[in-house]
Design an enzyme around this catalytic site. Structure first.
Site, PDB file in Angstrom:
ATOM      1  N   GLU A 239      55.152  54.406  11.692  1.00 51.62           N
ATOM      2  CA  GLU A 239      55.347  55.006  10.360  1.00 51.62           C
ATOM      3  C   GLU A 239      55.168  53.869   9.364  1.00 51.62           C
ATOM      4  O   GLU A 239      56.068  53.042   9.191  1.00 51.62           O
ATOM      5  CB  GLU A 239      56.768  55.594  10.232  1.00 51.62           C
ATOM      6  CG  GLU A 239      57.116  56.671  11.249  1.00 51.62           C
ATOM      7  CD  GLU A 239      56.456  58.013  10.957  1.00 51.62           C
ATOM      8  OE1 GLU A 239      55.683  58.102   9.972  1.00 51.62           O
ATOM      9  OE2 GLU A 239      56.698  58.954  11.719  1.00 51.62           O
ATOM     10  N   CYS A 273      58.068  54.732   0.840  1.00 55.36           N
ATOM     11  CA  CYS A 273      56.715  54.814   1.400  1.00 55.36           C
ATOM     12  C   CYS A 273      55.962  55.983   0.792  1.00 55.36           C
ATOM     13  O   CYS A 273      54.747  55.965   0.692  1.00 55.36           O
ATOM     14  CB  CYS A 273      56.788  54.960   2.909  1.00 55.36           C
ATOM     15  SG  CYS A 273      57.856  56.309   3.406  1.00 55.36           S
TER      16      CYS A 273
HETATM   17  P1  NAD Z   1      58.291  45.078   7.558  1.00 52.11           P
HETATM   18  O1  NAD Z   1      57.090  45.408   8.351  1.00 52.11           O
HETATM   19  O2  NAD Z   1      58.353  43.758   6.924  1.00 52.11           O
HETATM   20  O3  NAD Z   1      59.606  45.198   8.467  1.00 52.11           O
HETATM   21  C1  NAD Z   1      60.031  46.399   9.051  1.00 52.11           C
HETATM   22  C2  NAD Z   1      60.870  46.077  10.272  1.00 52.11           C
HETATM   23  O4  NAD Z   1      60.014  45.525  11.257  1.00 52.11           O
HETATM   24  C3  NAD Z   1      61.948  45.035  10.060  1.00 52.11           C
HETATM   25  O5  NAD Z   1      63.062  45.358  10.839  1.00 52.11           O
HETATM   26  C4  NAD Z   1      61.300  43.758  10.550  1.00 52.11           C
HETATM   27  O6  NAD Z   1      62.226  42.798  11.001  1.00 52.11           O
HETATM   28  C5  NAD Z   1      60.476  44.286  11.696  1.00 52.11           C
HETATM   29  N1  NAD Z   1      59.286  43.499  11.997  1.00 52.11           N
HETATM   30  C6  NAD Z   1      58.402  42.945  11.152  1.00 52.11           C
HETATM   31  N2  NAD Z   1      57.409  42.335  11.833  1.00 52.11           N
HETATM   32  C7  NAD Z   1      57.670  42.535  13.128  1.00 52.11           C
HETATM   33  C8  NAD Z   1      57.023  42.159  14.336  1.00 52.11           C
HETATM   34  N3  NAD Z   1      55.902  41.428  14.334  1.00 52.11           N
HETATM   35  N4  NAD Z   1      57.552  42.549  15.509  1.00 52.11           N
HETATM   36  C9  NAD Z   1      58.667  43.297  15.544  1.00 52.11           C
HETATM   37  N5  NAD Z   1      59.352  43.653  14.439  1.00 52.11           N
HETATM   38  C10 NAD Z   1      58.858  43.284  13.250  1.00 52.11           C
HETATM   39  O7  NAD Z   1      58.458  46.248   6.490  1.00 52.11           O
HETATM   40  P2  NAD Z   1      59.571  46.371   5.363  1.00 52.11           P
HETATM   41  O8  NAD Z   1      59.246  45.454   4.245  1.00 52.11           O
HETATM   42  O9  NAD Z   1      60.929  46.295   5.942  1.00 52.11           O
HETATM   43  O10 NAD Z   1      59.377  47.872   4.894  1.00 52.11           O
HETATM   44  C11 NAD Z   1      58.514  48.242   3.883  1.00 52.11           C
HETATM   45  C12 NAD Z   1      57.297  48.918   4.451  1.00 52.11           C
HETATM   46  O11 NAD Z   1      57.694  50.006   5.285  1.00 52.11           O
HETATM   47  C13 NAD Z   1      56.432  49.538   3.376  1.00 52.11           C
HETATM   48  O12 NAD Z   1      55.086  49.293   3.671  1.00 52.11           O
HETATM   49  C14 NAD Z   1      56.746  51.021   3.485  1.00 52.11           C
HETATM   50  O13 NAD Z   1      55.721  51.853   3.009  1.00 52.11           O
HETATM   51  C15 NAD Z   1      56.970  51.176   4.941  1.00 52.11           C
HETATM   52  N6  NAD Z   1      57.765  52.361   5.206  1.00 52.11           N
HETATM   53  C16 NAD Z   1      57.153  53.422   5.802  1.00 52.11           C
HETATM   54  C17 NAD Z   1      57.869  54.576   6.030  1.00 52.11           C
HETATM   55  C18 NAD Z   1      57.223  55.763   6.666  1.00 52.11           C
HETATM   56  O14 NAD Z   1      57.945  56.659   7.070  1.00 52.11           O
HETATM   57  N7  NAD Z   1      55.914  55.831   6.787  1.00 52.11           N
HETATM   58  C19 NAD Z   1      59.211  54.654   5.664  1.00 52.11           C
HETATM   59  C20 NAD Z   1      59.795  53.538   5.068  1.00 52.11           C
HETATM   60  C21 NAD Z   1      59.070  52.401   4.849  1.00 52.11           C
END
Ligand code: NAD
Length: 547
Positions: A239, A273
């Protein structure tokens, strides 16, 4: 928001920049231990009935409702969202999911029988049974730090899986609170576990022995996680981000449309998002009125700390997010955009604040129209036709949601069908994520798989096919032995079932005529041919035949 020192994360209030708490960054060894504990818990949990699991889920609902104020306060402090949103967008989704799951999970996942159309399969019965998968990892973002992991958790445990949540490094205290709530609801040890830490911790989890991983976060994070899941071939739901367009048709009701879009663009300070990230306004007699109303509504929003009742728009989560928003505004201005209201960071307010901003004279050369903003910007592009609006809305690497604002609903539905997205909402925005019955997910770089709804449930179970054959006759026509006759029979069978109407009788003759001819009968060695099925049935004293 968080800064990290060695093995400790500091959780920081983005409204004040004060430290709210410190949590450990878990090591690979710790993550692996938790994964092992979760597998152990699964051995027992998978054996519980829907009724037993429903009791825990109902208790979870009670605990969330009873601790709603404390939860809303913490959510508001740790990620800065206004209190009203902490209640409405964070707590209602999980609470409704508890009710929906308790009332429907067992029905939705009851065995299904499948009817088979091929006459050769008439002795078979097929059914599908839905079984839990095992340990589900949930890697969560900070922008909906409670509702996103909780909704996935409730659905997962209700179908018999155990869960490990890795909250964002920017909202670890809410993650720890989820663990506390599950404990208070009496869930057995290991059924819901929390691993706190940064991306590295997330990496350890995604590389561990999971039976399913749900990742919600950035495109870059999703790409890395997909690679990390490859070794174990861990099934994955992604997602990811969005760049959701709002298309305003000329007959859109002005007040409703402007209020809806204003909320969709600035709720959670635009850090959703599915927030409205760009508007395509189809030229009509109301164009100027709509632009001026959107500007007026945005300029009237009150910026402040989420914990204040009167705040409409809180801060961005951290300086990285703030810098990204500033960069998009500067880029747009340098390419000819006009700011109608807002446009400035407001760090004088003590946190990572940015004014709700409306821009016009924008186009697709600007980052603000093509890259995810995740901030309080509302760029409006006036276009001549509906077709142009659809073309521009689809001109995106993302495909999460879109909204259409219109008077004539049939027209709006046609536009909805033309948009390349996972969700198209007419005359509203954003609400559907918190509604557990509705499917959620995107296409293109917004990810794949579906969460929520019965489609999401199917993603959390092993869809097991069970086929039962009554074992009539001596054998099945597709079994050995092969030979000329078998080839003629097969060719005849295809002609009989799928050939032109005039060819079907010939096919039938070849099929039936060769059905009972074994290769031995065409074999010069002269050994006995396999008996015709009907004859075999008469004399069959087959000791292996299942009873
Ligand atoms: P992010 O990718 O920086 O982090 C999300 C989570 O993933 C965190 O817990 C982080 O620690 C973990 N993470 C990051 N890189 C990783 C890796 N290489 N391996 C394992 N875990 C890892 O995202 P964010 O800044 O926390 O969230 C914002 C983003 O999320 C935006 O792009 C937003 O659009 C998206 N989002 C999407 C939805 C949806 O339902 N489509 C919902 C909410 C947020």
């Amino acid at each position: 928001m968080v800064t990290s020192h060695k093995a400790i994360l500091e959780s920081i209030n983005p409204s004040t920049k004060e430290v709210l708490g410190r949590v450990p960054i878990m090591s690979k060894v710790q993550v692996d231990e938790i994964v092992a504990a979760s597998h152990k818990a699964y051995e027992i949990w998978q054996l519980t009935s829907y009724k037993q699991r429903a009791k825990y889920v109902l208790k979870l609902r009670q605990v969330i409702a009873a601790r709603a104020d404390e939860l809303a306060q913490l959510i508001s402090e740790e990620v800065g969202k206004p209190l009203a949103e902490a209640y409405l967008s964070e707590l209602t989704g999980p609470l409704d999911t508890c009710v929906w799951m308790v009332e429907n999970a067992e029905k939705l996942l009851a065995d299904q029988s499948i009817s088979l159309s091929n006459p050769l399969l008439s002795s078979k019965q097929s059914l599908v049974a839905f079984e839990p998968l095992g340990v589900v990892g949930i890697i969560a973002p900070w922008n909906y730090p409670f509702s996103i992991p909780m909704m996935a958790t409730i659905m997962s445990i209700m179908v018999g899986n155990t869960v490990i949540i890795k909250p964002s490094e920017k909202s670890p205290l809410i993650g720890i609170k989820i663990g506390e709530i599950c404990q208070e609801a009496g869930l057995p040890h290991g059924v819901v576990e929390i691993v706190t830490g940064d991306r590295e911790t997330g990496k350890y989890l995604s590389e561990a022995a999971l039976n399913k991983l749900i990742f919600t976060g950035s495109v870059q994070g999703g790409q890395k996680v997909m690679a990390q899941c490859a070794d174990n071939l861990t099934p994955l739901t992604l997602e990811l981000g969005g760049k959701d367009a709002a298309i305003v048709l000329p007959d859109a009701p002005i007040d409703w449309t402007c209020r809806g879009i204003t909320w969709g663009a600035f709720t959670n300070a635009g850090q959703a998002c599915a927030s409205v990230e760009r508007v395509y306004l189809i030229k009509g007699k109301n164009t100027e009125k709509i632009i001026s109303k959107l500007t007026k509504l945005a300029s009237g929003l009150k910026l402040g700390p989420g914990t204040s009742d009167s705040t409409d728009v809180g801060p961005l989560v951290d300086e990285v997010q703030l810098a990204k928003v500033k960069d998009q505004v500067e880029d747009a201005l340098s390419k000819g955009a006009t700011i109608l209201t807002g446009g400035k960071a407001r760090e004088d307010l003590g946190g990572f604040f940015f004014e709700p901003t409306v821009l016009t004279n924008v186009d697709h050369t600007m980052k603000v129209m093509t890259e995810e903003t995740f901030g309080p910007l509302l760029p409006i592009m006036v276009v001549e036709t509906e077709d142009k609006a659809v073309e521009l809305a689809n001109d995106s690497q993302f495909g999460l949601c879109a909204t259409i604002w219109a008077g004539k609903l049939e027209r709006a539905e046609c536009v909805a069908r033309d948009l390349n997205v996972g969700t198209a909402l007419i005359n509203d925005c954003l609400f559907s994520h918190a509604t557990p019955q509705l499917p959620w997910g995107g296409i293109k770089k917004s990810g794949f798989g579906r969460s929520h709804s019965y489609f999401g449930l199917y993603d959390l179970v092993n869809i097991k096919h069970i086929s039962i054959d009554s074992a009539g006759g001596s054998h099945r026509v597709w079994w050995y032995p092969y030979g000329k006759a078998k080839v003629k029979m097969a060719r005849g069978g295809i002609q009989m079932l799928h050939g032109k109407m005039t060819e079907r009788p010939v096919g039938l003759v070849h099929f039936v005529g060769n059905m009972f001819v074994g290769p031995q009968s065409e074999n010069p060695t002269g050994k006995a041919a396999i008996k015709p099925e009907s004859e075999a049935a008469k004399t069959d004293a087959n000791p292996d035949k299942p009873q």
